[in-house]
Enzyme design. Structure first.
Site, PDB file in Angstrom:
ATOM      1  N   ASP A  67       0.671  -1.141  -0.102  1.00 16.24           N
ATOM      2  CA  ASP A  67      -0.043  -0.142  -0.009  1.00 16.24           C
ATOM      3  C   ASP A  67       0.903   1.318   0.066  1.00 16.24           C
ATOM      4  OD1 ASP A  67      -2.332  -1.323  -0.094  1.00 16.24           O
ATOM      5  OD2 ASP A  67      -2.497  -1.429   2.095  1.00 16.24           O
ATOM      6  N   LYS A  94      -5.879  -3.144  -6.913  1.00 17.97           N
ATOM      7  CA  LYS A  94      -6.238  -2.335  -5.780  1.00 17.97           C
ATOM      8  C   LYS A  94      -7.383  -1.262  -6.175  1.00 17.97           C
ATOM      9  CE  LYS A  94      -3.234  -3.454  -2.751  1.00 17.97           C
ATOM     10  NZ  LYS A  94      -3.753  -4.173  -1.149  1.00 17.97           N
ATOM     11  N   ARG A  98      -2.823   0.872  -9.803  1.00 22.05           N
ATOM     12  CA  ARG A  98      -1.768   1.633  -9.218  1.00 22.05           C
ATOM     13  C   ARG A  98      -0.545   1.610  -9.898  1.00 22.05           C
ATOM     14  NH1 ARG A  98      -2.863   0.757  -2.771  1.00 22.05           N
ATOM     15  NH2 ARG A  98      -4.820   1.931  -2.772  1.00 22.05           N
ATOM     16  N   ARG A 147      -4.764   6.814  -1.716  1.00 21.29           N
ATOM     17  CA  ARG A 147      -3.348   6.642  -1.517  1.00 21.29           C
ATOM     18  C   ARG A 147      -2.746   7.139  -2.758  1.00 21.29           C
ATOM     19  NH1 ARG A 147      -2.243   3.351   2.625  1.00 21.29           N
ATOM     20  NH2 ARG A 147      -3.678   1.564   3.047  1.00 21.29           N
TER      21      ARG A 147
END
Length: 188
Positions: A67, A94, A98, A147
């Site tokens: 993460d 995710k 990402r 994130r």
């Protein structure tokens, strides 16, 4: 020439891969006031200015920092040398893919990054103030991924010019006070 003290950070080995990579990149980190709360290790972390260098992030370390890879990629863009992230195909499943979103965001900010099937290769330009600015402000799509939004907000602090993040309110899912904290640490 600055330092930051981050208090009461969970340092469980299954979540502390980020610290290991920071140290491998040459970050000046000191764990202070180490203790255990509810059976979990915690520390204050003193971070001092340092010049980061590229590294390889792979293998057994990946699950302990999956993460945090978006933030590590931002750090790699500001580091000296090349950082290779591999064995991280899980990034594709995710909140967003990402690998694609980090690559697109870093490229928009002027970074030299190449996506791979299971990670990315980032050729860092070195830290700001060394006759270069590794990143430039850009319009970043968060894709409602907290994130991604937080990583590129930090990237914007190192960038030359303004960075705008679409749908930045998505950070509230994990850190409702994030932008206020950033403003307190790095006032405009």
């Amino acid at each position: 020439d600055s330092e930051l003290l981050i208090k009461n950070v969970g340092t469980n080995t299954t979540r502390a891969g980020f610290l290991k990579v920071c140290e491998a990149m040459g970050a000046d980190l000191t764990l202070l006031n180490q203790a255990s709360t509810g059976g979990e290790p915690r520390s204050d972390i003193l971070v001092r200015t340092s010049c980061l260098k590229g590294t390889v992030i792979e293998g057994a370390l990946i699950p302990a920092l999956i993460d945090e890879i978006p933030m590590l990629a931002v750090m790699a863009a500001c580091a000296e040398g090349t950082t290779v992230i591999k064995d991280a195909a899980e990034l594709k499943v995710k909140e967003t893919n990402r690998i694609d979103t980090v690559t697109a965001g870093l490229r928009a900010m002027g970074a030299d990054v190449t996506p791979t099937d299971d990670g990315m290769i980032i050729h860092g330009k070195g830290a700001p103030g060394k006759d270069n600015t590794p990143l430039r402000g850009a319009e970043i799509q968060s894709f409602l991924d907290h994130r991604i939004a937080m990583s590129f907000a930090v990237a914007g602090l190192a960038a030359d010019g303004e960075t705008h993040i679409t749908d930045s309110q998505c950070v509230d899912v994990s850190y409702p006070g994030f932008f206020k904290t950033l403003d307190n640490i790095c006032p405009a």
